[in-house]
Design a protein around this motif. Structure first.
Motif, PDB file in Angstrom:
ATOM      1  N   CYS A 166      61.638  51.633  95.757  1.00 38.81           N
ATOM      2  CA  CYS A 166      60.903  50.360  95.766  1.00 38.81           C
ATOM      3  C   CYS A 166      59.921  50.301  94.601  1.00 38.81           C
ATOM      4  N   GLN A 167      59.917  49.157  93.939  1.00 36.79           N
ATOM      5  CA  GLN A 167      59.011  48.910  92.828  1.00 36.79           C
ATOM      6  C   GLN A 167      58.165  47.690  93.145  1.00 36.79           C
ATOM      7  N   ILE A 168      56.887  47.758  92.830  1.00 35.46           N
ATOM      8  CA  ILE A 168      55.981  46.636  93.043  1.00 35.46           C
ATOM      9  C   ILE A 168      56.203  45.616  91.937  1.00 35.46           C
ATOM     10  N   VAL A 169      56.539  44.385  92.330  1.00 36.00           N
ATOM     11  CA  VAL A 169      56.724  43.292  91.374  1.00 36.00           C
ATOM     12  C   VAL A 169      55.398  42.559  91.187  1.00 36.00           C
ATOM     13  N   SER A 170      54.709  42.299  92.300  1.00 30.09           N
ATOM     14  CA  SER A 170      53.381  41.681  92.237  1.00 30.09           C
ATOM     15  C   SER A 170      52.563  42.144  93.436  1.00 30.09           C
ATOM     16  N   GLU A 171      51.258  42.153  93.263  1.00 26.40           N
ATOM     17  CA  GLU A 171      50.337  42.609  94.306  1.00 26.40           C
ATOM     18  C   GLU A 171      49.067  41.767  94.209  1.00 26.40           C
ATOM     19  N   GLN A 172      48.710  41.118  95.316  1.00 27.09           N
ATOM     20  CA  GLN A 172      47.507  40.276  95.342  1.00 27.09           C
ATOM     21  C   GLN A 172      46.679  40.604  96.563  1.00 27.09           C
ATOM     22  N   PRO A 173      45.428  40.949  96.441  1.00 21.71           N
ATOM     23  CA  PRO A 173      44.745  41.293  95.208  1.00 21.71           C
ATOM     24  C   PRO A 173      45.168  42.681  94.718  1.00 21.71           C
ATOM     25  N   GLU A 174      45.002  42.908  93.435  1.00 18.88           N
ATOM     26  CA  GLU A 174      45.399  44.180  92.835  1.00 18.88           C
ATOM     27  C   GLU A 174      44.376  45.278  93.112  1.00 18.88           C
ATOM     28  N   ARG A 175      44.829  46.511  92.986  1.00 20.91           N
ATOM     29  CA  ARG A 175      43.995  47.716  93.062  1.00 20.91           C
ATOM     30  C   ARG A 175      43.160  47.832  94.342  1.00 20.91           C
ATOM     31  N   GLN A 176      43.763  47.392  95.446  1.00 19.87           N
ATOM     32  CA  GLN A 176      43.085  47.571  96.735  1.00 19.87           C
ATOM     33  C   GLN A 176      43.980  48.318  97.722  1.00 19.87           C
ATOM     34  N   GLY A 177      45.071  48.880  97.232  1.00 17.46           N
ATOM     35  CA  GLY A 177      45.934  49.704  98.067  1.00 17.46           C
ATOM     36  C   GLY A 177      47.080  48.975  98.750  1.00 17.46           C
ATOM     37  N   PHE A 178      47.174  47.659  98.571  1.00 14.58           N
ATOM     38  CA  PHE A 178      48.237  46.915  99.247  1.00 14.58           C
ATOM     39  C   PHE A 178      49.625  47.321  98.731  1.00 14.58           C
ATOM     40  N   GLY A 179      49.757  47.523  97.427  1.00 12.16           N
ATOM     41  CA  GLY A 179      51.059  47.892  96.854  1.00 12.16           C
ATOM     42  C   GLY A 179      51.578  49.202  97.402  1.00 12.16           C
ATOM     43  N   GLN A 180      50.724  50.219  97.399  1.00 12.16           N
ATOM     44  CA  GLN A 180      51.139  51.532  97.899  1.00 12.16           C
ATOM     45  C   GLN A 180      51.464  51.472  99.387  1.00 12.16           C
ATOM     46  N   ALA A 181      50.674  50.702 100.157  1.00 12.67           N
ATOM     47  CA  ALA A 181      50.936  50.576 101.594  1.00 12.67           C
ATOM     48  C   ALA A 181      52.268  49.867 101.847  1.00 12.67           C
ATOM     49  N   ALA A 182      52.583  48.874 101.029  1.00 11.48           N
ATOM     50  CA  ALA A 182      53.855  48.157 101.177  1.00 11.48           C
ATOM     51  C   ALA A 182      55.040  49.071 100.867  1.00 11.48           C
ATOM     52  N   VAL A 183      54.942  49.813  99.778  1.00 13.09           N
ATOM     53  CA  VAL A 183      56.023  50.743  99.417  1.00 13.09           C
ATOM     54  C   VAL A 183      56.213  51.778 100.525  1.00 13.09           C
ATOM     55  N   ALA A 184      55.124  52.335 101.045  1.00 17.83           N
ATOM     56  CA  ALA A 184      55.220  53.336 102.115  1.00 17.83           C
ATOM     57  C   ALA A 184      55.883  52.747 103.358  1.00 17.83           C
ATOM     58  N   SER A 185      55.575  51.491 103.669  1.00 14.61           N
ATOM     59  CA  SER A 185      56.137  50.872 104.879  1.00 14.61           C
ATOM     60  C   SER A 185      57.639  50.646 104.770  1.00 14.61           C
ATOM     61  N   MET A 186      58.148  50.520 103.564  1.00 17.80           N
ATOM     62  CA  MET A 186      59.580  50.272 103.390  1.00 17.80           C
ATOM     63  C   MET A 186      60.425  51.499 103.708  1.00 17.80           C
ATOM     64  N   ARG A 187      59.818  52.651 103.812  1.00 16.32           N
ATOM     65  CA  ARG A 187      60.577  53.869 104.172  1.00 16.32           C
ATOM     66  C   ARG A 187      61.143  53.776 105.577  1.00 16.32           C
ATOM     67  N   GLN A 188      60.527  52.983 106.451  1.00 20.89           N
ATOM     68  CA  GLN A 188      61.021  52.837 107.824  1.00 20.89           C
ATOM     69  C   GLN A 188      61.872  51.584 108.002  1.00 20.89           C
ATOM     70  N   ALA A 189      61.914  50.714 107.009  1.00 18.61           N
ATOM     71  CA  ALA A 189      62.674  49.463 107.113  1.00 18.61           C
ATOM     72  C   ALA A 189      64.173  49.719 106.981  1.00 18.61           C
ATOM     73  N   ARG A 190      64.950  48.905 107.671  1.00 18.38           N
ATOM     74  CA  ARG A 190      66.420  48.973 107.591  1.00 18.38           C
ATOM     75  C   ARG A 190      66.972  47.555 107.561  1.00 18.38           C
ATOM     76  N   ILE A 191      68.047  47.377 106.808  1.00 21.73           N
ATOM     77  CA  ILE A 191      68.763  46.105 106.840  1.00 21.73           C
ATOM     78  C   ILE A 191      70.191  46.368 107.289  1.00 21.73           C
ATOM     79  N   ALA A 192      70.847  45.318 107.752  1.00 21.96           N
ATOM     80  CA  ALA A 192      72.248  45.448 108.164  1.00 21.96           C
ATOM     81  C   ALA A 192      73.116  45.541 106.916  1.00 21.96           C
ATOM     82  N   VAL A 193      73.985  46.522 106.897  1.00 18.81           N
ATOM     83  CA  VAL A 193      74.957  46.646 105.813  1.00 18.81           C
ATOM     84  C   VAL A 193      76.287  46.184 106.385  1.00 18.81           C
ATOM     85  N   ASP A 194      76.715  45.007 105.955  1.00 21.82           N
ATOM     86  CA  ASP A 194      77.982  44.465 106.429  1.00 21.82           C
ATOM     87  C   ASP A 194      78.720  43.856 105.239  1.00 21.82           C
TER      88      ASP A 194
END
Length: 124
Positions: A71-99
Motif C-alpha cells: 500500500c502506498q499513500i496517495v494523499s493524506e489530510q491532514p498531513e504528518r499526523q499519523g493518519f497515513g501510517q494508520a491507514a496503511v497498517a489497517s489494510m493488513r487485515q482488509a480482504r476483498i473478494a477475488v472472483d
C-alpha cells in the motif's frame, strides 16, 4: 564514464524500467470498477493526531486470498499526523473478494480510509 560503458549499460536500464512497470510501479493502471470488500480495515485513530478527523487515499496491490500488500499513500489530510501510517497498517487485515469479474492478484486498487474521533464534525 565512457560512452562505450554507458551504451553497454543501456539494455540493463531498459530491462529494469520494464520490470518496474510490470511489478506495479506508480504509473501502472489502477482498478476502476467496484469490488466487494470481504473484511473491512479497522484503522486506529493516531495518538499524535491534533485534528478530529482525517482522510487517506491509498493504492494497494491485491495478493492471494484478496489480501492487500504494497500500500502506498496517495494523499493524506491532514498531513504528518499519523493518519497515513494508520491507514496503511489497517489494510493488513482488509480482504476483498477475488472472483472472475473482480480484481485479480497483482491488480492495483484504490481505497479511502476516513478517521473520526467522535468530536467535532465527522468527515464528509
Amino acid at each position: 564514464m565512457s560512452t562505450l560503458r554507458v551504451l553497454q549499460m543501456l539494455p540493463l536500464a531498459i530491462a529494469l524500467l520494464v520490470a518496474c512497470q510490470a511489478s506495479g510501479a506508480p504509473d501502472t493502471e489502477v482498478w476502476s470498477k467496484p469490488y466487494e470488500i470481504v473484511q473491512r480495515p479497522r484503522p486506529t485513530f493516531p495518538d499524535q493526531a491534533r485534528a478530529n478527523s482525517g482522510r487517506v487515499d491509498l493504492i494497494c496491490v491485491v495478493a492471494a486470498g484478496g489480501r492487500m500488500t504494497g500500500c502506498q499513500i496517495v494523499s493524506e489530510q491532514p498531513e504528518r499526523q499519523g493518519f497515513g501510517q494508520a491507514a496503511v497498517a489497517s489494510m493488513r487485515q482488509a480482504r476483498i473478494a477475488v472472483d472472475p469479474n473482480g480484481p485479480q492478484p497483482g491488480a492495483r486498487i484504490r481505497s479511502t480510509i476516513s478517521f473520526w474521533n467522535g468530536q467535532g464534525q465527522p468527515p464528509s
